[in-house]
Scaffold this active site. Structure first.
Site, PDB file in Angstrom:
ATOM      1  CB  CYS A   1      -0.950  -0.052   1.192  1.00 38.69           C
ATOM      2  SG  CYS A   1      -2.119   1.306   1.348  1.00 38.69           S
TER       3      CYS A   1
ATOM      4  CG  ASP B   1      -6.398  -0.503  -6.196  1.00 43.42           C
ATOM      5  OD1 ASP B   1      -6.965   0.557  -5.857  1.00 43.42           O
ATOM      6  OD2 ASP B   1      -5.326  -0.892  -5.693  1.00 43.42           O
TER       7      ASP B   1
ATOM      8  CG  HIS C   1      -5.671  -0.639  -2.390  1.00 42.90           C
ATOM      9  ND1 HIS C   1      -4.643  -0.260  -3.223  1.00 42.90           N
ATOM     10  CD2 HIS C   1      -5.302  -0.255  -1.145  1.00 42.90           C
ATOM     11  CE1 HIS C   1      -3.698   0.342  -2.518  1.00 42.90           C
ATOM     12  NE2 HIS C   1      -4.071   0.348  -1.243  1.00 42.90           N
TER      13      HIS C   1
END
Length: 287
Positions: A167, A224, A256
């Site tokens: 991330c 995502d 995500h």
């Protein structure tokens, strides 16, 4: 809950400084991700030396989590683990233990330690505004350099250095591939490739393709909502055109944070495949 790197706002002109962690790291999960999902993976520390350490950096002693085999011959291959947006909370510590079970010296530095404690923010928006946006890329890269140096000085093999990031840390992993040629391999997990320039984050990974010095494998979710497939495609095309050593994998049904087993975003099939590909990438380059 979805956390996207491109939600990070610009930093104010005079960010507050709130050194907080001192010599310790908290256990448990960040408030913003509770309650944790039933899919949460917990790796024990049997056969490991695992726990909090400190690393000397500019501005103080940086807390970090280290896990390594308790016995065996060294020096050990090293994996630096770069945190998610939530800091070095329980999931990142668990990733370090998973790697240590495979024979690695794994270290996750707490890269927000000068700015505040990410675990204490119940709302992601407040965390992004008050801590994440205040952390300069230049400072982060310097702190990761210090972590690499610590690893080499404390049982790590200087010829077998790798890094992975998730991330927020996935973007840092891209940046580090353009920063430190000592690394043998890098793995990026859903790290932003293109975002607005700010004072603290002036460059996107896409801006730095020509400077990439380390073989990179990268993993993205096809669903995502914050990292578009258009931008992922731009990164793939740029790396190809520059002749860089890389692989980029997209999992069509994943979103995500698909490796975050403690959150609803977890996709076990994608996470398992990407983990094995990451290990294979490290082994390919001698780590």
């Amino acid at each position: 809950m979805s956390v996207q790197d491109d939600q990070i706002p610009a930093a104010p002109a005079s960010p507050p400084r709130r050194g907080f962690l001192g010599a310790t790291l908290a256990t448990g999960f960040a408030l913003a991700v509770r309650p944790v999902a039933a899919s949460t993976i917990t790796t024990d520390s049997v056969g490991l030396t695992a726990g909090a350490i400190t690393i000397a950096v500019n501005g103080g002693d940086m807390p970090a989590y280290r896990a390594r085999p308790a016995t065996g011959q060294g020096p050990l291959p090293v994996v630096i683990v770069v945190q998610e947006v939530f800091g070095v909370h329980e999931h990142i510590q668990d990733v370090c233990r998973r790697l240590a079970k495979l024979g690695y010296l794994a270290i996750a530095p707490e890269l927000y330690f000068r700015q505040g404690d990410p675990r204490k923010y119940p709302e992601v928006a407040d965390l992004l505004k008050n801590i994440v946006s205040q952390v300069p890329d230049e400072q982060v890269l310097s702190d990761v350099d210090a972590t690499v140096n610590y690893a080499v000085a404390n049982g790590g093999d200087p010829a077998r250095l790798a890094l992975t990031g998730f991330c927020w840390g996935g973007r840092i992993a891209w940046l580090y591939a353009a920063h430190n040629p000592r690394m043998k391999a890098i793995a990026v997990w859903y790290g932003q490739v293109l975002q607005p320039s700010t004072a603290n984050s002036p460059k996107s990974p896409l801006d730095l393709v020509a400077q990439m010095k380390v073989p990179v494998i990268a993993f993205y979710g096809g669903k995502d909502q914050g990292i578009t497939q258009e931008n992922v495609g731009k990164m793939r095309a740029a790396m190809d055109a520059a002749g860089k050593s890389f692989e980029l994998h997209v999992y069509p049904e994943a979103g995500h944070g698909f490796n975050a087993d403690y959150r609803p975003s977890y996709n076990a099939e994608a996470a398992t495949d990407a983990w094995q590909r990451m290990l294979g990438w490290f082994h390919k380059y001698g780590v």
